[in-house]
Design an enzyme around this catalytic site. Sequence first.
Site, mmCIF file in Angstrom:
data_model
loop_
_atom_site.group_PDB
_atom_site.id
_atom_site.type_symbol
_atom_site.label_atom_id
_atom_site.label_comp_id
_atom_site.label_asym_id
_atom_site.label_seq_id
_atom_site.Cartn_x
_atom_site.Cartn_y
_atom_site.Cartn_z
ATOM 1 C CB SER B 17 -0.961 -0.031 1.127
ATOM 2 O OG SER B 17 -1.719 -1.086 1.348
ATOM 3 C CG HIS B 43 -2.339 3.056 4.824
ATOM 4 N ND1 HIS B 43 -2.330 2.534 5.984
ATOM 5 C CD2 HIS B 43 -2.013 1.921 3.883
ATOM 6 C CE1 HIS B 43 -2.542 1.196 5.898
ATOM 7 N NE2 HIS B 43 -2.416 0.869 4.634
#
Lengths: 214, 214
Positions: B17, B43
């Site tokens: 990510s 995130h």
Amino acid sequence: MKIELEQVSPHEIEKRSFEIITEELNGRTFPEDQELVVKRCIHTSADFDYADNLCFSEHAVAKGIEAIREGACIVTDTQMARSGINKKVLARHGGEALCFMSDEDVAARAKETGSTRAAACMEKAAELDKKLIIAVGNAPTALVRLYELIGEGKIKPALIIGVPVGFVNVVQSKELIMQTNIPYIVARGRKGGSNIAACICNALLYMMDQDRGY
Amino acid sequence: MKIELEQVSPHEIEKRSFEIITEELNGRTFPEDQELVVKRCIHTSADFDYADNLCFSEHAVAKGIEAIREGACIVTDTQMARSGINKKVLARHGGEALCFMSDEDVAARAKETGSTRAAACMEKAAELDKKLIIAVGNAPTALVRLYELIGEGKIKPALIIGVPVGFVNVVQSKELIMQTNIPYIVARGRKGGSNIAACICNALLYMMDQDRGY
């Protein structure tokens, strides 16, 4: 710089916020049952993307409300989402909010299967003999496992609130859920979160609470 | 439609990510101490606005980390934010995460003063004889009261994480905090949330945990 505060009394803040949201939506309309969900998500995030990304299966809101009225429990994939749900209103209908992320058997199961704890939580949910709403605000792995469990006939939630957030398989996990025959409210794309999951649960609870006729 | 899942093992998801976030930031750089905070907020929200809206007073991150190392407690304005903070890592340094929103004396105080419970929480925090980080993810009224208490010399937090979300006095409350001489991390504008408040706390905790040299 002089900073001017708007004079709004505590119990008027939410009302004023919704007025501003309505103003800035600039005449845009939503199906009546979806409107409060959309506006609450914008209220929770200050992000108008939720006016575009929320997807509802047919009668999803009514089905969610019906399930709560019948005592459904809400299973979340984070303690944070569970924490944000108005559990008093839920309890009035006989339901509770559950999260298994901190359970030792879930950690053990995840380790054993090489999966995530969030996915193991869905397996644990599938073993419950209860009417369920599944609210996923964080882990796409939970939604993917839920999709598999639905396919295997092991779980049949009354509603899936599918709003995980992030960058790895988040988009895909939501598309998978929208291919099932289970009622869903999904935030298409990357956005979502534990706050959004809790907020959608609360939107349903507040619609019931306000006797809006659902 | 065939949906292809990216094959990423559970413990690689976060790493992957962050790679995607870094890629999509397209070469944009941040001061070294701020980078992880910015990326963790993206995130947590999948919202790249946090690359632009986060404001840091000088050495805010280092000061926050120093406070935690000295056993500071983190006071939040929602149970949800408290719930999202990694309390194990915090406890390792002697601190705990506190939220007074459900306390009866806070409800009584809010009623008495005609203020919000979130504002009353700040008054309660001011009575603590502890080193404090104040993390506000929801209520601008908490930030406004905090600003007043600072002005009255009644509280002097080691760091303010000012990320309330919404439409009424949210923008202003953050600007007020940035006019104090207290170290701050603020998400300028309307955006923020309990998830963002918890995420910034965790960013500090993880920097310490990973021995990144702070």
